[in-house]
Write an enzyme that holds these catalytic residues in place. Structure first.
Site, PDB file in Angstrom:
ATOM      1  N   SER A  82       0.876  -1.174   0.000  1.00  0.00           N
ATOM      2  CA  SER A  82       0.000   0.000   0.000  1.00  0.00           C
ATOM      3  C   SER A  82       0.907   1.216   0.000  1.00  0.00           C
ATOM      4  O   SER A  82       2.095   1.123   0.327  1.00  0.00           O
ATOM      5  CB  SER A  82      -0.930  -0.004   1.217  1.00  0.00           C
ATOM      6  OG  SER A  82      -0.205  -0.147   2.429  1.00  0.00           O
ATOM      7  N   THR A 102      -2.682  11.801   3.444  1.00  0.00           N
ATOM      8  CA  THR A 102      -2.392  12.409   4.741  1.00  0.00           C
ATOM      9  C   THR A 102      -3.172  13.697   4.968  1.00  0.00           C
ATOM     10  O   THR A 102      -3.735  14.297   4.052  1.00  0.00           O
ATOM     11  CB  THR A 102      -0.895  12.730   4.885  1.00  0.00           C
ATOM     12  OG1 THR A 102      -0.558  13.765   3.952  1.00  0.00           O
ATOM     13  CG2 THR A 102      -0.038  11.512   4.620  1.00  0.00           C
ATOM     14  N   TYR A 103      -3.155  14.095   6.231  1.00  0.00           N
ATOM     15  CA  TYR A 103      -3.677  15.376   6.695  1.00  0.00           C
ATOM     16  C   TYR A 103      -2.489  16.264   6.994  1.00  0.00           C
ATOM     17  O   TYR A 103      -1.475  15.785   7.522  1.00  0.00           O
ATOM     18  CB  TYR A 103      -4.406  15.128   8.022  1.00  0.00           C
ATOM     19  CG  TYR A 103      -5.833  15.575   8.115  1.00  0.00           C
ATOM     20  CD1 TYR A 103      -6.717  15.429   7.054  1.00  0.00           C
ATOM     21  CD2 TYR A 103      -6.314  16.120   9.296  1.00  0.00           C
ATOM     22  CE1 TYR A 103      -8.042  15.808   7.179  1.00  0.00           C
ATOM     23  CE2 TYR A 103      -7.633  16.500   9.430  1.00  0.00           C
ATOM     24  CZ  TYR A 103      -8.495  16.333   8.366  1.00  0.00           C
ATOM     25  OH  TYR A 103      -9.799  16.700   8.495  1.00  0.00           O
ATOM     26  N   ALA A 122      -0.397  19.229   9.104  1.00  0.00           N
ATOM     27  CA  ALA A 122      -0.287  19.537  10.532  1.00  0.00           C
ATOM     28  C   ALA A 122      -1.432  20.447  10.934  1.00  0.00           C
ATOM     29  O   ALA A 122      -1.729  21.450  10.283  1.00  0.00           O
ATOM     30  CB  ALA A 122       1.052  20.212  10.817  1.00  0.00           C
ATOM     31  N   PHE A 149      13.462  14.186   9.975  1.00  0.00           N
ATOM     32  CA  PHE A 149      12.150  13.684  10.362  1.00  0.00           C
ATOM     33  C   PHE A 149      12.269  12.559  11.377  1.00  0.00           C
ATOM     34  O   PHE A 149      11.458  12.450  12.310  1.00  0.00           O
ATOM     35  CB  PHE A 149      11.384  13.210   9.133  1.00  0.00           C
ATOM     36  CG  PHE A 149       9.952  12.871   9.416  1.00  0.00           C
ATOM     37  CD1 PHE A 149       9.072  13.837   9.854  1.00  0.00           C
ATOM     38  CD2 PHE A 149       9.492  11.569   9.260  1.00  0.00           C
ATOM     39  CE1 PHE A 149       7.748  13.531  10.132  1.00  0.00           C
ATOM     40  CE2 PHE A 149       8.172  11.251   9.531  1.00  0.00           C
ATOM     41  CZ  PHE A 149       7.294  12.234   9.970  1.00  0.00           C
ATOM     42  N   HIS A 205       3.700  -1.029   3.849  1.00  0.00           N
ATOM     43  CA  HIS A 205       3.109   0.266   3.538  1.00  0.00           C
ATOM     44  C   HIS A 205       4.227   1.254   3.259  1.00  0.00           C
ATOM     45  O   HIS A 205       5.071   1.515   4.122  1.00  0.00           O
ATOM     46  CB  HIS A 205       2.262   0.749   4.724  1.00  0.00           C
ATOM     47  CG  HIS A 205       1.531   2.027   4.461  1.00  0.00           C
ATOM     48  ND1 HIS A 205       0.464   2.104   3.596  1.00  0.00           N
ATOM     49  CD2 HIS A 205       1.710   3.281   4.956  1.00  0.00           C
ATOM     50  CE1 HIS A 205       0.014   3.353   3.566  1.00  0.00           C
ATOM     51  NE2 HIS A 205       0.758   4.093   4.381  1.00  0.00           N
TER      52      HIS A 205
END
Length: 288
Positions: free
Chosen positions: A7, A40-41, A43, A210, A259
């Site tokens: 995925s 994704t969303y 921040a 990150f 993933h």
């Protein structure tokens, strides 16, 4: 070696050029028959509308399952569940339910006065609707805010008990990180699927930054290897080999699903998938 199920994670575009990158990435990876694309969303929920639109277009154009990220940040309970319902209305019933990062660069998470206090509350509310497949985040190197690994595992167990169906981990650099975590989860009585999150490293500088921010352990040998690879202009070769070896070891240890965090760039992820035996599905025409 068994061929894994894959995925892919993408993020919503903020401009026209980024939109082309996203659609090119999806077009390149969709033939690999992924289990789903996750979107994704930003921040603080800053890309809520963009995430909705990206999920809608991906679902409509690819015909593949799309899992939309949803966080607790910056919204009331009613507003958050309204977003969830809007995803369901466009056929996106897979949700990746997350607490979300603190707003505006803050050091700690502060819940919205009328919002969900944590991811468990969000998961419970989504599960109560009875129409979502709920995925959650997990941390094989332990969440930065967890007191220790046991607390990290127990919190994951609480999220499963709240109604989650599957966990996707943060990325890691050595297979032992995931395998130890998987064993700890099994010992704690967790029997739901835990899928390792894999980061093909497009930029060591960015990946390292990150990793530090999210508490991922950086082995000294990885630092040294990338320092040398960047100096010798063979960064991509090292990244591909290292990612492929990581995935191969996980598969040999019984991992069936992977993933990939694509960062909206298909080439490195696709190269790793090909090395693992994940190849485009080609329809065979009946010419008789």
């Amino acid at each position: 070696m068994a061929t894994p199920n894959v995925s892919f994670e993408v993020f919503p575009p903020r401009n026209v050029d980024a939109a082309f990158n996203l659609w090119d990435t999806a077009q390149a990876l969709a033939p690999l028959a992924p289990r789903f694309f996750s979107v994704t969303y930003g921040a603080g929920g800053t890309t809520r509308d963009l995430s909705h639109d990206a999920a809608h277009v991906l679902r409509r154009t690819s015909g593949l399952p799309v899992a939309a990220h949803l966080t607790c940040v910056g919204a009331s309970r009613a507003e958050t569940l309204e977003v969830a319902d809007s995803f369901a209305e466009i056929g996106v019933t897979d949700i990746v339910a997350l607490r979300g990062d603190p707003e505006n660069g803050a050091d700690t998470f502060t819940p919205h006065p009328e919002g969900f206090a944590d991811s468990c509350e969000l998961i419970e509310a989504l599960a109560a609707k009875g129409k979502f497949n709920i995925r959650i985040g997990a941390y094989p190197d332990s969440h930065p805010e967890a007191a220790d690994m046991d607390a990290n595992v127990q919190w994951l167990k609480r999220k499963f008990e709240a109604g989650a169906d599957e966990a996707i981990t943060q990325f890691f650099f050595e297979p032992e990180s995931f395998l130890r975590f998987r064993d700890a989860c099994a010992a704690a009585g967790i029997d739901k699927p835990i899928t390792p999150g894999i980061l093909p490293i497009l930029s060591w500088k960015s990946a390292r930054k990150f990793a530090i921010r999210c508490g991922t352990t950086i082995p000294a040998w990885v630092d040294e290897a990338f320092d040398a690879a960047v100096r010798d202009d063979r960064h991509d070769l090292l990244a591909t080999a290292m990612c492929t070896e990581l995935c191969d070891t996980l598969i040999c240890e019984g991992v069936e699903n992977l993933h990939f965090y694509t960062l909206n760039k298909a080439e490195l992820t696709r190269n790793v998938c090909r090395a693992l035996g994940v190849t485009p599905e080609v329809a065979v025409r009946d010419v008789a």
